[in-house]
Design a protein around this motif. Structure first.
Motif, PDB file in Angstrom:
ATOM      1  N   GLY A   1       0.813  -1.222   0.000  1.00 30.38           N
ATOM      2  CA  GLY A   1       0.000   0.000   0.000  1.00 30.38           C
ATOM      3  C   GLY A   1       0.842   1.265   0.000  1.00 30.38           C
ATOM      4  N   PRO A   2       0.372   2.320  -0.687  1.00 30.97           N
ATOM      5  CA  PRO A   2       1.161   3.553  -0.820  1.00 30.97           C
ATOM      6  C   PRO A   2       1.379   4.315   0.487  1.00 30.97           C
ATOM      7  N   LEU A   3       0.578   4.054   1.522  1.00 27.81           N
ATOM      8  CA  LEU A   3       0.834   4.742   2.797  1.00 27.81           C
ATOM      9  C   LEU A   3       1.937   4.052   3.580  1.00 27.81           C
ATOM     10  N   HIS A   4       2.291   2.829   3.144  1.00 32.39           N
ATOM     11  CA  HIS A   4       3.359   2.074   3.827  1.00 32.39           C
ATOM     12  C   HIS A   4       4.518   1.941   2.818  1.00 32.39           C
ATOM     13  N   GLY A   5       4.973   0.736   2.545  1.00 32.36           N
ATOM     14  CA  GLY A   5       6.162   0.567   1.694  1.00 32.36           C
ATOM     15  C   GLY A   5       5.966   1.025   0.261  1.00 32.36           C
ATOM     16  N   GLY A   6       4.717   0.954  -0.210  1.00 28.20           N
ATOM     17  CA  GLY A   6       4.437   1.381  -1.593  1.00 28.20           C
ATOM     18  C   GLY A   6       4.745   2.850  -1.811  1.00 28.20           C
TER      19      GLY A   6
ATOM     20  N   PRO B   1       4.904  26.253   7.587  1.00 31.41           N
ATOM     21  CA  PRO B   1       4.201  26.075   8.878  1.00 31.41           C
ATOM     22  C   PRO B   1       3.299  24.842   8.919  1.00 31.41           C
ATOM     23  N   TYR B   2       2.647  24.482   7.794  1.00 33.88           N
ATOM     24  CA  TYR B   2       1.764  23.301   7.789  1.00 33.88           C
ATOM     25  C   TYR B   2       2.551  22.059   8.195  1.00 33.88           C
ATOM     26  N   PHE B   3       3.709  21.880   7.574  1.00 37.65           N
ATOM     27  CA  PHE B   3       4.522  20.678   7.856  1.00 37.65           C
ATOM     28  C   PHE B   3       5.209  20.782   9.207  1.00 37.65           C
ATOM     29  N   VAL B   4       5.633  22.010   9.567  1.00 32.05           N
ATOM     30  CA  VAL B   4       6.318  22.207  10.853  1.00 32.05           C
ATOM     31  C   VAL B   4       5.354  21.911  12.003  1.00 32.05           C
ATOM     32  N   GLU B   5       4.142  22.509  11.922  1.00 33.26           N
ATOM     33  CA  GLU B   5       3.165  22.309  13.019  1.00 33.26           C
ATOM     34  C   GLU B   5       2.790  20.839  13.189  1.00 33.26           C
ATOM     35  N   ARG B   6       2.682  20.140  12.076  1.00 32.54           N
ATOM     36  CA  ARG B   6       2.273  18.719  12.154  1.00 32.54           C
ATOM     37  C   ARG B   6       3.463  17.775  12.317  1.00 32.54           C
ATOM     38  N   LYS B   7       4.663  18.366  12.413  1.00 27.76           N
ATOM     39  CA  LYS B   7       5.890  17.572  12.584  1.00 27.76           C
ATOM     40  C   LYS B   7       6.037  16.527  11.484  1.00 27.76           C
TER      41      LYS B   7
ATOM     42  N   LYS C   1      -0.846  21.898  -2.897  1.00 28.65           N
ATOM     43  CA  LYS C   1      -1.812  20.818  -3.123  1.00 28.65           C
ATOM     44  C   LYS C   1      -1.860  19.881  -1.904  1.00 28.65           C
ATOM     45  N   ALA C   2      -0.650  19.586  -1.359  1.00 27.09           N
ATOM     46  CA  ALA C   2      -0.580  18.665  -0.212  1.00 27.09           C
ATOM     47  C   ALA C   2      -1.278  19.263   1.014  1.00 27.09           C
ATOM     48  N   LYS C   3      -1.277  20.605   1.092  1.00 30.36           N
ATOM     49  CA  LYS C   3      -1.883  21.255   2.258  1.00 30.36           C
ATOM     50  C   LYS C   3      -3.388  21.449   2.098  1.00 30.36           C
ATOM     51  N   ASP C   4      -3.837  21.369   0.855  1.00 34.33           N
ATOM     52  CA  ASP C   4      -5.242  21.629   0.540  1.00 34.33           C
ATOM     53  C   ASP C   4      -6.091  20.408   0.899  1.00 34.33           C
ATOM     54  N   LYS C   5      -6.953  20.564   1.905  1.00 34.36           N
ATOM     55  CA  LYS C   5      -7.722  19.409   2.397  1.00 34.36           C
ATOM     56  C   LYS C   5      -8.761  18.926   1.384  1.00 34.36           C
ATOM     57  N   SER C   6      -9.058  19.765   0.382  1.00 35.30           N
ATOM     58  CA  SER C   6     -10.029  19.303  -0.616  1.00 35.30           C
ATOM     59  C   SER C   6      -9.326  18.550  -1.754  1.00 35.30           C
TER      60      SER C   6
ATOM     61  N   HIS D   1       4.951  10.422   9.298  1.00 33.97           N
ATOM     62  CA  HIS D   1       5.082   9.073   9.863  1.00 33.97           C
ATOM     63  C   HIS D   1       4.206   8.986  11.094  1.00 33.97           C
ATOM     64  N   ARG D   2       3.617   7.816  11.304  1.00 37.53           N
ATOM     65  CA  ARG D   2       2.775   7.632  12.487  1.00 37.53           C
ATOM     66  C   ARG D   2       3.584   7.824  13.771  1.00 37.53           C
ATOM     67  N   VAL D   3       4.802   7.380  13.812  1.00 32.61           N
ATOM     68  CA  VAL D   3       5.551   7.407  15.074  1.00 32.61           C
ATOM     69  C   VAL D   3       6.601   8.526  15.113  1.00 32.61           C
TER      70      VAL D   3
ATOM     71  N   PHE E   1      -4.139  14.893  -2.926  1.00 31.75           N
ATOM     72  CA  PHE E   1      -2.685  14.771  -3.061  1.00 31.75           C
ATOM     73  C   PHE E   1      -2.003  14.887  -1.695  1.00 31.75           C
ATOM     74  N   ARG E   2      -1.077  13.978  -1.424  1.00 28.44           N
ATOM     75  CA  ARG E   2      -0.254  14.027  -0.203  1.00 28.44           C
ATOM     76  C   ARG E   2       1.196  14.046  -0.625  1.00 28.44           C
ATOM     77  N   LEU E   3       2.021  14.650   0.174  1.00 28.83           N
ATOM     78  CA  LEU E   3       3.441  14.636  -0.136  1.00 28.83           C
ATOM     79  C   LEU E   3       3.970  13.248   0.211  1.00 28.83           C
TER      80      LEU E   3
ATOM     81  N   PRO F   1      10.753  14.110   6.223  1.00 25.98           N
ATOM     82  CA  PRO F   1      10.943  13.051   5.220  1.00 25.98           C
ATOM     83  C   PRO F   1      11.102  11.702   5.914  1.00 25.98           C
ATOM     84  N   ASN F   2      10.503  10.668   5.360  1.00 27.09           N
ATOM     85  CA  ASN F   2      10.649   9.330   5.942  1.00 27.09           C
ATOM     86  C   ASN F   2      11.569   8.471   5.070  1.00 27.09           C
ATOM     87  N   VAL F   3      11.686   7.202   5.437  1.00 25.14           N
ATOM     88  CA  VAL F   3      12.639   6.295   4.783  1.00 25.14           C
ATOM     89  C   VAL F   3      12.442   6.218   3.266  1.00 25.14           C
ATOM     90  N   ASP F   4      11.205   6.465   2.830  1.00 28.34           N
ATOM     91  CA  ASP F   4      10.907   6.286   1.405  1.00 28.34           C
ATOM     92  C   ASP F   4      11.245   7.505   0.553  1.00 28.34           C
ATOM     93  N   PHE F   5      11.599   8.622   1.187  1.00 33.31           N
ATOM     94  CA  PHE F   5      11.733   9.849   0.396  1.00 33.31           C
ATOM     95  C   PHE F   5      12.920   9.806  -0.570  1.00 33.31           C
TER      96      PHE F   5
HETATM   97  N1  CMC Z   1       1.254  15.248   3.129  1.00 35.73           N
HETATM   98  C1  CMC Z   1       0.363  16.167   3.591  1.00 35.73           C
HETATM   99  N2  CMC Z   1      -0.215  16.120   4.800  1.00 35.73           N
HETATM  100  C2  CMC Z   1       0.107  15.104   5.596  1.00 35.73           C
HETATM  101  C3  CMC Z   1       1.022  14.109   5.211  1.00 35.73           C
HETATM  102  C4  CMC Z   1       1.596  14.211   3.935  1.00 35.73           C
HETATM  103  N3  CMC Z   1       2.471  13.280   3.511  1.00 35.73           N
HETATM  104  N4  CMC Z   1       1.163  13.205   6.207  1.00 35.73           N
HETATM  105  C5  CMC Z   1       0.352  13.623   7.188  1.00 35.73           C
HETATM  106  N5  CMC Z   1      -0.272  14.782   6.828  1.00 35.73           N
HETATM  107  C6  CMC Z   1      -1.212  15.590   7.659  1.00 35.73           C
HETATM  108  C7  CMC Z   1      -2.570  14.937   7.720  1.00 35.73           C
HETATM  109  O1  CMC Z   1      -3.402  15.437   6.678  1.00 35.73           O
HETATM  110  C8  CMC Z   1      -3.049  15.362   9.081  1.00 35.73           C
HETATM  111  O2  CMC Z   1      -3.423  16.710   9.014  1.00 35.73           O
HETATM  112  P1  CMC Z   1      -4.646  17.269   9.939  1.00 35.73           P
HETATM  113  O3  CMC Z   1      -4.162  17.121  11.348  1.00 35.73           O
HETATM  114  O4  CMC Z   1      -4.840  18.671   9.500  1.00 35.73           O
HETATM  115  O5  CMC Z   1      -5.826  16.382   9.642  1.00 35.73           O
HETATM  116  C9  CMC Z   1      -1.777  15.308   9.931  1.00 35.73           C
HETATM  117  O6  CMC Z   1      -0.709  15.544   9.000  1.00 35.73           O
HETATM  118  C10 CMC Z   1      -1.553  13.963  10.624  1.00 35.73           C
HETATM  119  O7  CMC Z   1      -1.542  12.950   9.624  1.00 35.73           O
HETATM  120  P2  CMC Z   1      -2.281  11.557   9.734  1.00 35.73           P
HETATM  121  O8  CMC Z   1      -2.646  11.109   8.361  1.00 35.73           O
HETATM  122  O9  CMC Z   1      -3.388  11.658  10.730  1.00 35.73           O
HETATM  123  O10 CMC Z   1      -1.130  10.671  10.341  1.00 35.73           O
HETATM  124  P3  CMC Z   1      -1.046   9.121  10.341  1.00 35.73           P
HETATM  125  O11 CMC Z   1      -0.154   8.766  11.444  1.00 35.73           O
HETATM  126  O12 CMC Z   1      -2.408   8.509  10.331  1.00 35.73           O
HETATM  127  O13 CMC Z   1      -0.378   8.765   8.925  1.00 35.73           O
HETATM  128  C11 CMC Z   1       1.244   8.420   7.229  1.00 35.73           C
HETATM  129  C12 CMC Z   1       0.994   8.536   8.738  1.00 35.73           C
HETATM  130  C13 CMC Z   1       2.683   7.922   7.025  1.00 35.73           C
HETATM  131  C14 CMC Z   1       0.293   7.373   6.627  1.00 35.73           C
HETATM  132  C15 CMC Z   1       1.056   9.793   6.582  1.00 35.73           C
HETATM  133  O14 CMC Z   1       1.987  10.710   7.097  1.00 35.73           O
HETATM  134  C16 CMC Z   1       1.168   9.738   5.062  1.00 35.73           C
HETATM  135  O15 CMC Z   1       0.170   9.467   4.381  1.00 35.73           O
HETATM  136  N6  CMC Z   1       2.399   9.990   4.478  1.00 35.73           N
HETATM  137  C17 CMC Z   1       2.598   9.840   3.049  1.00 35.73           C
HETATM  138  C18 CMC Z   1       2.809   8.367   2.691  1.00 35.73           C
HETATM  139  C19 CMC Z   1       4.179   7.870   3.121  1.00 35.73           C
HETATM  140  O16 CMC Z   1       5.189   8.510   2.871  1.00 35.73           O
HETATM  141  N7  CMC Z   1       4.203   6.677   3.717  1.00 35.73           N
HETATM  142  C20 CMC Z   1       5.444   6.032   4.141  1.00 35.73           C
HETATM  143  C21 CMC Z   1       5.562   5.949   5.616  1.00 35.73           C
HETATM  144  S1  CMC Z   1       7.244   5.535   6.152  1.00 35.73           S
HETATM  145  C22 CMC Z   1       7.527   3.947   5.542  1.00 35.73           C
HETATM  146  C23 CMC Z   1       6.849   2.923   6.362  1.00 35.73           C
HETATM  147  O17 CMC Z   1       7.439   2.466   7.342  1.00 35.73           O
HETATM  148  O18 CMC Z   1       5.710   2.583   6.042  1.00 35.73           O
END
Ligand code: CMC
Length: 452
Positions: free
Chosen positions: A285-290, A375-381, A315-320, A330-332, A323-325, A384-388
């Protein structure tokens, strides 16, 4: 409770019993005016958890935590991750040290058996792996059934699942002889062969057989980039070293989505092959290794669209906008992903040494700089993760974009196996969460002729 695994037929390694540092504190919960107390447990790195395992039995209540954002599904002694500080350690060793000083097979051994191998153990472990690198020819015919362009991750999932069918006698995870350990070794040994077969078949080229005079990583590269007629193929040492590092960086990551999947499937006493195949499915899946594939596709899209990184940040900041960056967040980790730091450095080194000038690297760097001050990325911490950056290295090495997640899986295999073994060793119960039902309440059946 203590448990041990038989490793490669000779030696028993004792795994420490689960130990918590203290259980002095109690958490109090008041429900319907009645007070209940639950123990607070502390892990070896002072992580605290409220043990609510008796909650439902005592109160009738369950907890609701969609996406397990606050739930520890298990205790584990394999990997420690501090997302606030950006720390990652396997069995106590920092990821920086392991990536810098160890070979991938040393890390595999460490993750699986808890200690770094001494020379004799390392030799024996590698000998065991070399003994099992070939796959049954029956697997070859499965490739004929896949349509042209079948995604490599779909193929990998099917091949791992099919591999188990060739060893019906060693599937039972409860066997007490050496069968489970043989399955572990088989899977580790055959994974590079299968991954390389997927590459070769994708190009319509003949497969290259494993060469047991080569180490794990070089053998894999040889099977992927070598040719049958060129047995003297020698991969560039820069590429071998980078691949070694990349595999180490992916080797385990505690209770991530795919490891949790492997544990959930394994908890029903499903065999190791099917448990790992389900891990591959989750990883895809694209949210994980994909994400590693999606990052490169995103960078190419930005480049082809004129390189305007701000447009894509917006686009990444636009909730409508969906698109995500990709490769960010990262969850952790609420700080730099330590793996991303190492990969970024490796990326620069590999591209410099190979003399590759990839314009997507420039886009990636611009995007990172812009996001880290936004600020959007800074506030939400969001960092870049391992996949960047990993995809840029894979591309420089000659892997097609669709193949990147297979490389993640190749690295993650020891982690999945160790998580499965830990679960089995501790005889953990079947994973079966509760739910809070929100559907219709009981209603009488209505015959079709009477329905509106
Ligand atoms: N681009 C834009 N906004 C983002 C992104 C992003 N990549 N990641 C998180 N956010 C926003 C999200 O919209 C939310 O905003 P708000 O508080 O306004 O609703 C806030 O940041 C918290 O995000 P979340 O989706 O609730 O966090 P999560 O822990 O459920 O998701 C994540 C973690 C990795 C799925 C997510 O950051 C994401 O989709 N990243 C892009 C996909 C990606 O790179 N995945 C690889 C993860 S690292 C490899 C692995 O071990 O899997």
């Amino acid at each position: 409770m203590s448990y041990e695994y038989l490793i490669f037929g000779q030696q028993n390694i004792n795994f420490a019993p689960i130990q918590f540092k203290g259980m002095a504190e109690q958490a109090k919960i008041v429900l319907e005016g009645k007070e209940y107390e639950y123990p607070v447990i502390t892990g070896t790195e002072n992580e605290k958890a409220i043990d609510i395992s008796k909650l439902r039995g005592e109160t009738g209540y369950v907890t609701l935590d969609i996406g397990f954002k606050n739930t520890a599904a298990t205790s584990s002694a394999i990997t420690y991750l501090d997302g606030e500080q950006g720390l990652l350690r396997h069995r106590g060793y920092s990821i920086e040290d392991l990536a810098d000083k160890a070979s991938f097979t040393e890390v595999v051994y460490l993750i699986l058996y808890g200690e770094l191998p001494n020379e004799a153990q390392y030799k024996e472990f590698n000998a065991q792996l070399r003994d099992h690198t070939l796959v049954n020819e029956g697997l070859d015919s499965m490739f004929k059934a896949f349509p042209t362009g079948a995604h490599p991750m779909g193929q990998l999932m099917s091949m791992i699942s099919a591999l188990g069918l060739f060893y019906p006698k060693s599937l039972d995870p409860n066997r007490e002889d050496d069968a489970v350990n043989r399955t572990v070794i088989r899977l580790l040994a055959k994974m590079p062969t299968i991954c390389a077969m997927i590459s070769k078949k994708g190009h319509g080229h003949p497969v290259v057989f494993p060469r047991n005079d080569l180490d794990y990583v070089t053998n894999y590269l040889n099977m992927t980039f070598g040719q049958v007629s060129m047995l003297d193929y020698e991969p560039d040492p820069v590429i071998v070293s980078a691949m070694n590092k990349l595999l180490i960086l992916h080797a385990d990551h505690e209770q991530n989505c795919s490891a949790s999947t492997v544990r959930v499937v394994g908890s029903s006493q499903s065999n190791l092959y099917s448990s790992v195949a389900s891990g591959v499915a989750a990883l895809w899946g694209p949210l994980h290794g994909g994400a590693n594939q999606k990052v490169l596709e995103m960078l190419e899209m930005i480049m082809e669209d004129g390189g305007d990184v701000q447009k894509y940040l917006d686009k990444a900041k636009d909730k409508s906008d969906n698109f995500r960056l990709m490769g960010f967040g990262h969850r952790v980790y609420k700080n730099f992903d330590p793996r991303a730091r190492i990969i970024k450095k490796t990326c620069d080194e590999v591209l410099n040494k190979l003399g590759v000038n990839d314009p997507v690297l420039e886009i990636a760097k611009k995007l990172e700089t812009a996001a880290l001050t936004d600020p959007y990325f800074v506030e939400r911490k969001l960092y870049p993760n391992v996949d960047f950056y990993s995809g840029i290295i894979y591309r420089a090495m000659g892997f097609p974009t669709e193949f990147f997640t297979v490389l993640f899986a190749l690295g993650r295999l020891p982690g999945w196996i160790a998580q499965w073994q830990e679960l089995r060793g501790e005889k953990q119960p079947i994973s079966r969460p509760r739910q809070v039902y929100t559907g219709e309440t009981a209603r009488p059946f209505v015959f079709m002729k009477d329905r509106a």
